[in-house]
Design an enzyme around this catalytic site. Structure first.
Site, mmCIF file in Angstrom:
data_model
loop_
_atom_site.group_PDB
_atom_site.id
_atom_site.type_symbol
_atom_site.label_atom_id
_atom_site.label_comp_id
_atom_site.label_asym_id
_atom_site.label_seq_id
_atom_site.Cartn_x
_atom_site.Cartn_y
_atom_site.Cartn_z
ATOM 1 N N ILE A 174 12.639 1.363 6.797
ATOM 2 C CA ILE A 174 13.277 1.628 5.495
ATOM 3 C C ILE A 174 13.861 3.040 5.501
ATOM 4 C CG2 ILE A 174 12.906 1.813 3.002
ATOM 5 C CD1 ILE A 174 12.803 -1.063 4.233
ATOM 6 N N GLU A 231 20.460 -9.970 0.980
ATOM 7 C CA GLU A 231 20.349 -11.421 0.778
ATOM 8 C C GLU A 231 18.885 -11.845 0.646
ATOM 9 O OE1 GLU A 231 23.656 -12.344 0.889
ATOM 10 O OE2 GLU A 231 24.269 -10.541 1.961
#
Lengths: 716, 214
Positions: free
Chosen positions: A606, A682
């Protein structure tokens, strides 16, 4: 950059804030309708009031004489768009993109039939109300379920088989069910808008809502037969899109035609009603899933059929059945995908295209199977965990989905869940838990970055990439900050302009992987350039400003181009997610309240915890909308949307949404890119609708297989 | 009664050829001109000068204070406050998301109260004080709500943000920010499609709990 860190659950205030936050909270961020080139005029579109047929006459006289009106453009007087014309001698392809003002044919209700341009918005709007058309009306078809038998396979796709066909039939435990995902409309808050201006006969500038300025530039250059460099596309801020700005739409072409006619800049802002017919939507899709399993929960066969709607003039395909091919280790899988052409506008990619639709069916069916097996749904998934890609047999570049299951289950309090549906009641509400997962390919394309270090120690990065909201610039600055060893405040990221170095369209969860890799490499190249100045033995991260001054240089610059996906030939690359939901269902009214949500993303390392968290939370909320309320409804007698506004098309509002916890496995992918980061947009949504549906079943014993799960269906 | 026409909608019942105030004005200015010099009048009509006369008569004066600055405008009665702010005053921080009062992106303060500027005609705010997102900060000093939105990432794309912030400030001023539940209820007129709701609630709670003057 590939750090092995433990999983994280950032708070809303954790990590660096957005680099463009100040512009966004002060109103200084300018979106495409907010520029004022000299002589600006206003365009308003008139839409067809029939669904199929042709225009027999169109009366523009009153509109043309209305105050302030400069032009009324229809198919009768519009200048030809060169790229729309058949190429010399070549036959006209039977299907293709809709061509605005091309001829008298009507393909869908709301299709633009005229553009009224006036000196003010009010006058253009009034002028548009005066345009009257007469039509020859043909019988239209807008209903997919009634016309599924007319389906046809898309070119080169459609069927897939591994192992034995329909192997599920022989299994001792099986589920066979149909599922519906209705038409869902992106509805970003910013209305699609363009300002078009011809700077010269062969030079065009547009301020346009687009997810890719370079793609729009190429489309417009092709349509108007201009050298690419003569088309300037500006899209510095994009007020959301979720896929709706991935392609060039008729209203953009209409505004450019209009600007040609009035020889002035034309601003065209779609109305909210236009947003349902003009910029795509997630297509209505019927699905049938059949799954077979052994008594100990091993999948023996999956059969997945899907039929999605498209327009009569163009084939739009996505991959709703792909998830059944890839998500679980199952030896026998066969899938079939058909299109059904209807008298509606062409759909387009919407967040999690294909997978969001397919995962609703697959993950609902798997939940149904878990109840017949009397097996915990998480355990069922673990028993069918794919250690390598079931389709290709390739190893995954990384997959920590099993850790994600554990993190989510622990966080939501999964141990509180009762296997028996409708068995827990608290304060008059039925309580239930559900979970479902998602996956999406981790892609990477080529991108170019210009990086320039100045004598004040500031670094300028430039890329044509758009940011529709995830915080692309913020992530890029964080990557550069770490690589260069300078504070983020010293770095500026310029974007959203076609004159800047090449970047892919923002879509498919690939921006950070693509542009981020270029930023990473550009920083490496720039540092190397400094090393050459300093000579051997210097530090990797010198005082850049000092070095420049010592060498009497105003700046040092590199332009770095990086390529597309590494390792695709050896590895299967995906991001993964799992969503855990606790719902309350009112047994008297059927109202569903989302009580608690924990979403876990396995999307590599991240880079920007604050914006990553927001992206996952936002995707979850989009998924809640898909699950509980979103549906664009056509009155099939007229072929027209009847809820094309925010009062009737329901999206989640603040009162619908609790705190949502976003967790990240946060383990770097060693293959895909130097940051170890995989996409997130997504997977944040994919699987969410099934997680909610599964929780509603656990709470109430009511299985709803046609979205959205409205109270009437829960009570039925 | 039979001669009275009712206007049922923008595209029905309104016949601009015969009955509109505009045509009355055009004809009367034309008549005045004919009484003076017929030749000039014919030329005026040909050059659409009559149109320009009529346009002037059709507008109404609007005086309002926007972000502390007096504005003296001449506006059409049908112009909304939203379009006047965006198109005439170039205050594009106030956003158009639906034009129907259904999304809250256009929220501004009128005399301190939150209002959907798309449902407010300009002439309705004559003599009133308007605050838009551009008027919330004091110079370089951001309003605490703006700071809190940045800190808690109360947005992604940023398009609904000005409306959310104007609503959030009003929400606290109204005394409707006393719990997470109450904030969610009273912020539900502002749609955020990116899904920043929990972050927005966190931002508002921080400002409320900090006891800062809003």
């Amino acid at each position: 950059m590939k750090k092995a860190i433990d999983s994280i659950m950032p708070s809303s205030s954790a990590g660096m804030s957005r680099i463009d936050g100040r512009l966004k909270v002060t109103g200084a961020a300018k979106y495409s309708a907010e520029y004022t080139p000299a002589g600006l005029t206003y365009g308003v579109l008139v839409g067809s009031t029939i669904t199929k047929g042709s225009i027999t006459s169109i009366d523009t006289k009153a509109a043309g004489q209305a105050p302030g009106v400069l032009a009324v453009i229809t198919h009768l007087n519009a200048p030809k768009v060169p790229g729309d014309q058949p190429e010399g001698g070549k036959p006209v392809p039977p299907k293709g993109a809709f061509k605005v003002f091309y001829d008298d044919k009507i393909y869908y209700n709301g299709q633009p039939i005229a553009l009224v341009i006036a000196d003010t918005f009010e006058r253009a709007l009034f002028g548009a109300s005066l345009v009257k058309a007469q039509y020859h009306t043909d019988k239209h078809i807008t209903n997919l379920p009634d016309n599924r038998s007319n389906g046809f396979p898309p070119r080169g796709e459609g069927t897939y088989k591994r192992g034995t066909e329909d192997a599920w039939k022989a299994a001792p435990f099986k589920v066979e069910q149909e599922y519906i995902v209705p038409t869902v409309t992106h509805n970003p808050m910013e209305l699609h808008a363009i300002i078009a201006n011809w700077d010269a006969d062969n030079k065009l500038s547009v301020w346009d809502k687009t997810q890719g300025v370079k793609g729009t530039q190429e489309d417009l250059a092709h349509l108007f037969k201009l050298p690419v460099e003569n088309v300037q596309v500006h899209s510095q801020f994009v007020g959301g899109a979720f896929g709706s700005a991935l392609r060039t739409w008729p209203h953009e072409v209409a505004a450019i035609i209009g600007a040609k006619v009035v020889k002035k800049p034309v601003k065209l802002v779609l109305s909210r009603a236009d947003m349902f017919t003009s910029v795509g939507y997630r297509p209505f899709t019927w699905q049938k899933i059949a799954i077979g399993a052994t008594a100990d929960g091993k999948l023996t066969g999956i059969t997945h059929e899907a039929a999605g709607q498209t327009s009569s003039y163009e084939n739009f395909t996505e991959g709703p059945t792909g998830v059944s091919q890839n998500l679980y280790a199952c030896p026998n899988v066969n899938t079939k995908y058909h299109l059904v052409a209807l008298d509606i506008a062409t759909p387009t990619w919407m967040r999690g295209p294909g997978e969001a639709t397919g995962s609703f069916a697959l993950e609902s069916a798997l939940d149904e199977l878990s109840y017949s097996l009397k097996l915990d749904p998480v355990e069922l998934r673990l028993r069918n965990y794919a250690e390598k890609d079931p389709e290709s047999g390739k190893p995954f570049s990384s997959k920590f989905l099993n850790e994600a299951y554990q993190l989510g289950a622990d966080h939501i309090g999964w141990s509180e869940r009762k296997q028996e549906p409708a068995s827990v009641k608290k304060d008059g509400w039925l309580v239930g838990y559900g979970m479902a997962g998602g996956m999406f390919g981790a892609y990477r394309s080529g991108a170019t970055i210009r990086a320039k270090m100045n004598t004040d120690g500031s670094l300028l990065l430039q890329s044509a990439v758009s940011d529709i909201g995830p915080g692309t610039g913020t992530a890029m600055v964080l990557i550069a900050s770490e690589q260069m060893g300078i504070p983020a405040e010293k770095i500026r990221f310029e974007m959203g302009d076609s004159s800047l170095p090449n970047a892919p369209t923002q879509g498919g969860s690939a921006t950070t992987a693509s542009v981020g890799s270029a930023v990473y490499q550009a920083c490496a190249d720039l540092k190397e350039k400094f090393q050459k100045l300093i000579g051997n033995g210097g530090t990797d991260k010198p005082d850049y400003a000092k070095v420049l001054k010592e060498h009497n240089l105003p700046s040092l610059e590199v332009v770095t181009e990086t390529g597309g996906g590494n390792g695709m030939e050896k590895y299967a690359m995906n991001s993964w997610s799992v969503h855990f939901v606790k719902v309350l269902v009112n047994p008297a009214t059927g109202v569903v309240k989302i009580d608690k949500v924990a979403c876990v993303a396995d999307s590599g390392h991240i880079i920007s915890p604050k914006t990553a968290r927001s992206q996952v939370v936002g995707g979850a909320i989009g998924g809640i909308g898909m699950a509980l309320m979103e549906e664009s409804i056509i009155d099939h007698r007229y072929g027209r949307y009847i809820n094309n506004n925010f009062a009737d098309y329901h999206v989640p509002v603040n009162a619908d949404i609790p705190q949502i916890d976003a967790l990240f496995v946060n383990k770097p992918d060693p293959i895909i890119n130097p940051m170890g980061a995989k996409g997130m947009a997504e997977i944040a949504l994919i699987g969410m609708a099934a997680a909610v549906a599964n929780a509603v079943y656990n709470a109430s014993g009511k299985r709803v297989r046609d979205l959205p799960i409205t109270p009437d269906k829960v009570m039925a | 009664m039979e001669s009275k026409k009712t206007c049922t909608g923008p595209d029905e019942g309104l016949d601009i050829k015969d009955s509109s105030r505009r045509n009355f004005l055009k004809q009367s200015t034309l008549l005045t001109a004919i009484a003076l010099t017929p030749g000039t009048a014919i030329k005026a009509a040909a050059d659409h000068v009559d149109e320009q006369f009529a346009a002037v008569f059709e507008k109404m004066p609007l005086k309002m204070e926007v972000n502390g600055k007096q504005q003296s405008l001449s506006v059409e009665p049908r112009s909304t406050l939203l379009d006047i702010l965006r198109e005439q005053l170039d205050l594009t921080g106030t956003k158009k998301g639906c034009d129907h009062g259904q999304c809250g992106a256009c929220t501004v303060h009128v005399d301190g109260h939150r209002v959907n500027s798309c449902l407010t005609l300009g002439i309705m705010v004559n003599g009133k004080k308007i605050t838009t997102i551009e008027g919330l900060a004091k110079g370089d000093q951001l309003h605490p709500m703006q700071e809190a939105f940045i800190k808690h990432d109360g947005f992604q794309c940023g398009y609904c943000t000005p409306g959310q912030i104007m609503s959030a400030v009003a929400c606290i001023r109204e005394g409707h920010a006393n719990s997470e539940h109450e904030i969610r209820e009273y912020m539900s007129g502002n749609i955020c499609r990116c899904g920043a709701y929990p972050n927005i609630v966190n931002a508002i709670q921080e400002v409320k709990d900090g006891g800062m003057k809003v």
